[in-house]
Enzyme design. Structure first.
Site, PDB file in Angstrom:
ATOM      1  N   GLY A   1       0.819  -1.213   0.000  1.00 49.69           N
ATOM      2  CA  GLY A   1       0.000   0.000   0.000  1.00 49.69           C
ATOM      3  C   GLY A   1       0.852   1.261   0.000  1.00 49.69           C
ATOM      4  O   GLY A   1       0.572   2.230  -0.699  1.00 49.69           O
TER       5      GLY A   1
ATOM      6  N   ARG B   1       7.259   1.989   1.338  1.00 49.38           N
ATOM      7  CA  ARG B   1       7.572   0.569   1.515  1.00 49.38           C
ATOM      8  C   ARG B   1       8.080  -0.014   0.180  1.00 49.38           C
ATOM      9  O   ARG B   1       8.986  -0.838   0.162  1.00 49.38           O
ATOM     10  CB  ARG B   1       6.341  -0.183   1.983  1.00 49.38           C
ATOM     11  CG  ARG B   1       6.595  -1.650   2.110  1.00 49.38           C
ATOM     12  CD  ARG B   1       6.070  -2.221   3.386  1.00 49.38           C
ATOM     13  NE  ARG B   1       6.951  -2.085   4.500  1.00 49.38           N
ATOM     14  CZ  ARG B   1       6.718  -2.596   5.702  1.00 49.38           C
ATOM     15  NH1 ARG B   1       5.615  -3.261   5.918  1.00 49.38           N
ATOM     16  NH2 ARG B   1       7.566  -2.448   6.674  1.00 49.38           N
TER      17      ARG B   1
ATOM     18  N   ARG C   1      -0.523  -8.255  -4.449  1.00 50.45           N
ATOM     19  CA  ARG C   1      -0.623  -7.295  -3.345  1.00 50.45           C
ATOM     20  C   ARG C   1       0.093  -7.878  -2.136  1.00 50.45           C
ATOM     21  O   ARG C   1      -0.078  -9.058  -1.804  1.00 50.45           O
ATOM     22  CB  ARG C   1      -2.099  -7.010  -3.038  1.00 50.45           C
ATOM     23  CG  ARG C   1      -2.328  -6.384  -1.682  1.00 50.45           C
ATOM     24  CD  ARG C   1      -3.683  -5.728  -1.542  1.00 50.45           C
ATOM     25  NE  ARG C   1      -4.077  -5.607  -0.150  1.00 50.45           N
ATOM     26  CZ  ARG C   1      -3.506  -4.774   0.746  1.00 50.45           C
ATOM     27  NH1 ARG C   1      -2.510  -3.990   0.375  1.00 50.45           N
ATOM     28  NH2 ARG C   1      -3.918  -4.741   1.993  1.00 50.45           N
TER      29      ARG C   1
ATOM     30  N   ASP D   1      -3.008  -6.451  13.215  1.00 50.31           N
ATOM     31  CA  ASP D   1      -3.814  -6.125  14.387  1.00 50.31           C
ATOM     32  C   ASP D   1      -4.986  -7.089  14.460  1.00 50.31           C
ATOM     33  O   ASP D   1      -5.271  -7.804  13.502  1.00 50.31           O
ATOM     34  CB  ASP D   1      -4.304  -4.670  14.328  1.00 50.31           C
ATOM     35  CG  ASP D   1      -5.045  -4.359  13.046  1.00 50.31           C
ATOM     36  OD1 ASP D   1      -4.382  -4.004  12.051  1.00 50.31           O
ATOM     37  OD2 ASP D   1      -6.279  -4.510  13.008  1.00 50.31           O
TER      38      ASP D   1
ATOM     39  N   ARG E   1       6.560  -5.753  13.005  1.00 54.81           N
ATOM     40  CA  ARG E   1       5.983  -6.143  11.717  1.00 54.81           C
ATOM     41  C   ARG E   1       7.057  -6.594  10.733  1.00 54.81           C
ATOM     42  O   ARG E   1       6.790  -7.334   9.808  1.00 54.81           O
ATOM     43  CB  ARG E   1       5.214  -4.971  11.106  1.00 54.81           C
ATOM     44  CG  ARG E   1       3.836  -4.816  11.686  1.00 54.81           C
ATOM     45  CD  ARG E   1       2.953  -4.019  10.752  1.00 54.81           C
ATOM     46  NE  ARG E   1       3.212  -2.584  10.804  1.00 54.81           N
ATOM     47  CZ  ARG E   1       2.693  -1.770  11.716  1.00 54.81           C
ATOM     48  NH1 ARG E   1       1.902  -2.235  12.648  1.00 54.81           N
ATOM     49  NH2 ARG E   1       2.946  -0.490  11.687  1.00 54.81           N
TER      50      ARG E   1
HETATM   51  N1  HPA Z   1      -9.069  -2.639   8.813  1.00 57.98           N
HETATM   52  C1  HPA Z   1      -8.879  -2.458   7.509  1.00 57.98           C
HETATM   53  N2  HPA Z   1      -7.728  -2.666   6.913  1.00 57.98           N
HETATM   54  C2  HPA Z   1      -6.693  -3.070   7.667  1.00 57.98           C
HETATM   55  C3  HPA Z   1      -6.829  -3.271   9.032  1.00 57.98           C
HETATM   56  C4  HPA Z   1      -8.079  -3.052   9.631  1.00 57.98           C
HETATM   57  O1  HPA Z   1      -8.263  -3.225  10.853  1.00 57.98           O
HETATM   58  N3  HPA Z   1      -5.620  -3.666   9.508  1.00 57.98           N
HETATM   59  C5  HPA Z   1      -4.783  -3.706   8.463  1.00 57.98           C
HETATM   60  N4  HPA Z   1      -5.424  -3.345   7.353  1.00 57.98           N
END
Ligand code: HPA
Length: 236
Positions: free
Chosen positions: A21, A25, A88, A207, A220
């Site tokens: 994304g 990175r 991705r 997460d 990470r």
């Molecule tokens: N929500 C949406 N996209 C994400 C999340 C999340 O909690 N964590 C990592 N990408």
């Protein structure tokens, strides 16, 4: 040549593109893993690089966040730059306590409430889209050879990060069988499917919406390295 969002010569982009994304990175990946690197895009700071990995060509470019963003970049790469494969490489939030932080996930399906696919195609499109079978098989083989465990499952591709409700993840997990959430795979898979190209989505769990644990950027890195090794195996 250039498109509205990418300014590169066709020959500067490899047939396989990895898409994190974050454009920074993408830069880190190019700096860390690739040789003979050239930068092919700076438009809107959505950096893109091409180099070689173990002597084979591969590109890496940021996708931005969300389906609108990856929808634009992946479409231009597939259609105008004749890219064959986009993988991705992202992060996701777990919807089940059966996933641990840092697990590496290979999406077998992407479920979404998004109108992206139907609006793009002008017809009703399924809420569940699939990645390239061939590419997923190849990524699994690579992960096995590298001794990197992959968890496989259906992912929720969401248009919204900040929801008004707190327990939606439980309903989504139970009703749609989605094990984790991210925000890009559904648009990527749709573009690949309508343009006859190959797409896949590798994710690390950053997460948990169940336990509310979250990783730090340093933590990470290790999980990310494992995911990268699997993705880089697809250099051609
Ligand atoms: N929500 C949406 N996209 C994400 C999340 C999340 O909690 N964590 C990592 N990408």
């Amino acid at each position: 040549m250039s498109t509205p969002h990418i300014s590169a010569k066709k020959s500067e982009i490899a047939p396989v593109v990895l898409m994190p994304g974050d454009p920074l990175r993408a830069k880190t990946i190019a700096d860390t893993y690739l040789d003979n690197v050239i930068q092919f895009n700076t438009v809107r700071n959505m950096f893109g690089y091409t180099g070689t990995y173990k002597g084979k060509a591969i590109s890496v470019m940021g996708s931005g966040m969300g389906m609108a963003s990856i929808g634009i970049y992946s479409y231009e790469l597939f259609k105008m730059y004749e890219v064959d494969t986009i993988i991705r490489i992202g992060s996701c939030g777990a919807y089940t306590d059966e996933l641990d932080l840092y697990d590496v996930i290979l999406a077998t399906e992407s479920y979404s409430e998004s109108t992206y696919a139907s609006v793009q195609s002008g017809t009703d499109q399924p809420a569940v889209l699939t990645p390239s079978e061939r590419l997923n098989a190849s990524l699994e083989t690579a992960a096995d050879a590298l001794n990197i465990p992959l968890k496989k499952g259906r992912i929720h591709s969401s248009d919204v990060f900040y929801r008004a409700t707190e327990n939606h993840h439980d309903t989504l997990y139970k009703e749609h069988g989605v094990i984790a959430v991210e925000m890009e795979s559904y648009a990527l898979f749709h573009n690949a499917n309508v343009l006859n190209k190959h797409a896949a989505c590798l994710l690390t769990v950053s997460d948990s919406l169940v336990t509310h644990e979250a990783t730090t950027p340093e933590e990470r890195q290790n999980a990310f390295t494992q995911m990268m090794e699997v993705a880089l195996s697809q250099a051609v």
